[in-house]
Structures are given as C-alpha cells and as structure tokens.
Write a protein that holds these residues in place. Structure first.
Motif, short mmCIF file in Angstrom:
data_model
loop_
_atom_site.label_atom_id
_atom_site.label_comp_id
_atom_site.label_asym_id
_atom_site.label_seq_id
_atom_site.Cartn_x
_atom_site.Cartn_y
_atom_site.Cartn_z
N THR A 270 0.79 -1.23 0.00
CA THR A 270 0.00 0.00 0.00
C THR A 270 0.82 1.27 0.00
OG1 THR A 270 -0.19 -0.12 2.40
CG2 THR A 270 -2.00 -1.06 1.10
N GLU A 271 2.04 1.22 0.49
CA GLU A 271 2.88 2.40 0.55
C GLU A 271 3.66 2.63 -0.75
OE1 GLU A 271 2.71 4.55 3.10
OE2 GLU A 271 1.17 3.17 3.84
N ARG A 272 3.47 1.76 -1.71
CA ARG A 272 4.29 1.82 -2.90
C ARG A 272 3.47 2.28 -4.11
NH1 ARG A 272 6.40 -0.81 -7.29
NH2 ARG A 272 8.63 -1.14 -7.34
N ALA A 273 3.86 3.37 -4.70
CA ALA A 273 3.31 3.80 -5.98
C ALA A 273 4.50 4.34 -6.77
CB ALA A 273 2.26 4.88 -5.80
N MET A 274 4.72 3.78 -7.94
CA MET A 274 5.91 4.12 -8.71
C MET A 274 5.78 5.48 -9.37
SD MET A 274 7.83 1.99 -11.75
CE MET A 274 7.99 0.56 -10.73
N LYS A 275 6.78 6.30 -9.17
CA LYS A 275 6.84 7.57 -9.89
C LYS A 275 7.47 7.31 -11.25
CE LYS A 275 6.61 11.08 -6.46
NZ LYS A 275 6.97 12.47 -6.25
N VAL A 276 7.21 8.19 -12.17
CA VAL A 276 7.80 8.09 -13.50
C VAL A 276 9.32 8.06 -13.40
CG1 VAL A 276 8.05 9.25 -15.73
CG2 VAL A 276 5.79 9.15 -14.63
N SER A 277 9.88 8.85 -12.49
CA SER A 277 11.34 8.89 -12.33
C SER A 277 11.89 7.51 -11.96
CB SER A 277 11.75 9.93 -11.29
OG SER A 277 11.15 9.65 -10.04
N LYS A 278 11.16 6.73 -11.17
CA LYS A 278 11.60 5.37 -10.82
C LYS A 278 11.59 4.48 -12.07
CE LYS A 278 12.44 1.66 -8.33
NZ LYS A 278 13.76 1.37 -7.82
N ALA A 279 10.54 4.58 -12.88
CA ALA A 279 10.48 3.83 -14.14
C ALA A 279 11.65 4.22 -15.04
CB ALA A 279 9.16 4.06 -14.84
N LEU A 280 11.97 5.50 -15.08
CA LEU A 280 13.10 5.96 -15.90
C LEU A 280 14.43 5.42 -15.38
CD1 LEU A 280 11.93 9.61 -16.60
CD2 LEU A 280 12.28 7.82 -18.32
#
Length: 192
Positions: free
Chosen positions: A75-85
């Motif tokens: 529940t505390e994890r939502a990926m930011k675009v920067s993480k995907a990059l």
C-alpha cells in the motif's frame, strides 16, 4: 495524446521524461488500473522476422515492458515516472534498446489474462501520469498493402476458402438433407 499507430520506444521514453515527478499508472481496461504496487519486472527487446501470406518478408523490433502485481499489495508503494526511468536506464546500460522499436506493455492478473498491449493515450492530471493501454491486433499485411493475399500451389488465394473446403461444405449440406428426409441414420449410411 491518442495514438492509432503503435508508438516507438523513443517517443514513449520522451513522454515519460516530460513527467518525471508524477505517479505512473496504467489503465488496462475501462476503469481498471494496474495496482499501484506493481513492479516493472523486465524490459525485453524482441527482433521479429516474418513472411506474410503475400510472400513478403517483414521485420521489426518490439520493446516489451512487463508489469507484475504482487499477490499482497504494497500500500505504501506507488511508482513515480522517475523510478520507471531509472529502471529503463539500468536496462539500457546492458541492453541498448532500439529507439524505433514498437512499444508493448505486458500485463495480467487474476481478473485479466496476461497479454501485450499498446500504449494508446497518455493523461497527465494532477500528480498522476496515466498510460491507457489498447489491445494488440492482427492484420493481413498483403491486403493492407493493397495486394492479393498470395496464392496456394493450386492457384487459390490464401485468405479465401479453398475449393476443397467449399466442396466439403456442400457435401455436408447434401448429407444433412438426406438425413433429414429419411429421419434415420444407420451406420455406414453416409448421413453422419
């Protein structure tokens, strides 16, 4: 941005680069989103070589980004675009990805069979960046080129029923009519 044509890797990456601080979401069906705790498990580069029914050789590259939902949502994890990059950057250090490769997103869960889909629309709203996914499709490349669909050794086109198939269908229809007239079927009688 709405794309009817498949997007290439460089264009996809550019869309991400324009939104680094947003939360990256994927919508795989109307109102259905990949759980926010998803992981990007791998990025695959697949060179495809095929010969279509018109006898023409085709080749292209696909870049497949695989998403995975853990069985227990984090529940505390939502990926930011920067993480995907950063994941993309890590992958590209070992595997240079073809900038013109066709992008597909591979995903499935207990409610949705695993499949590869195209990024079709990007929506930047508030703190989220949503990638809407569209189903992959099949096509007849020969017909798309405005050509015939190739011919078999017997001279018939591959996308039309052969004369043998048509003859078999007619024979079945005749046999069905014979069976209907007599209202009985005996072994070896030819009605089944």
């Amino acid at each position: 941005m709405n794309n009817l044509n498949p997007m290439n890797w460089q264009a996809f990456k550019n869309m991400l680069l324009e939104n680094p601080d947003k939360v990256l979401q994927f919508q795989y069906a109307e109102g259905e989103y990949v759980d926010a705790s998803y992981h990007i498990t791998e990025i695959k580069q697949a060179p495809i070589v095929s010969v279509d029914c018109g006898g023409v050789m085709n080749s292209w590259t696909e870049i497949v980004v695989q998403l995975w939902e853990p069985s227990v949502a984090e529940t505390e994890r939502a990926m930011k675009v920067s993480k995907a990059l950063s994941i993309i950057s890590l992958v590209e250090k070992s595997l240079p990805l073809n900038p013109l490769g066709v992008v597909k997103i591979e995903f499935g869960n207990s409610k949705f069979d695993t499949r590869q889909m195209y990024p079709s629309e990007f929506i930047a709203e508030g703190d989220s960046f949503t990638v809407n996914l569209a189903a992959d499709f099949t096509q007849c490349k020969a017909i798309t080129r405005g050509q015939s669909c190739g011919t078999t050794p017997s001279g018939e086109e591959c996308c039309t029923p052969s004369s043998a198939t048509v003859a078999n269908v007619k024979q079945v229809q005749v046999l069905e009519m014979v069976g209907a007239e007599t209202q009985s079927c005996t072994p070896g009688g030819g009605c089944c």
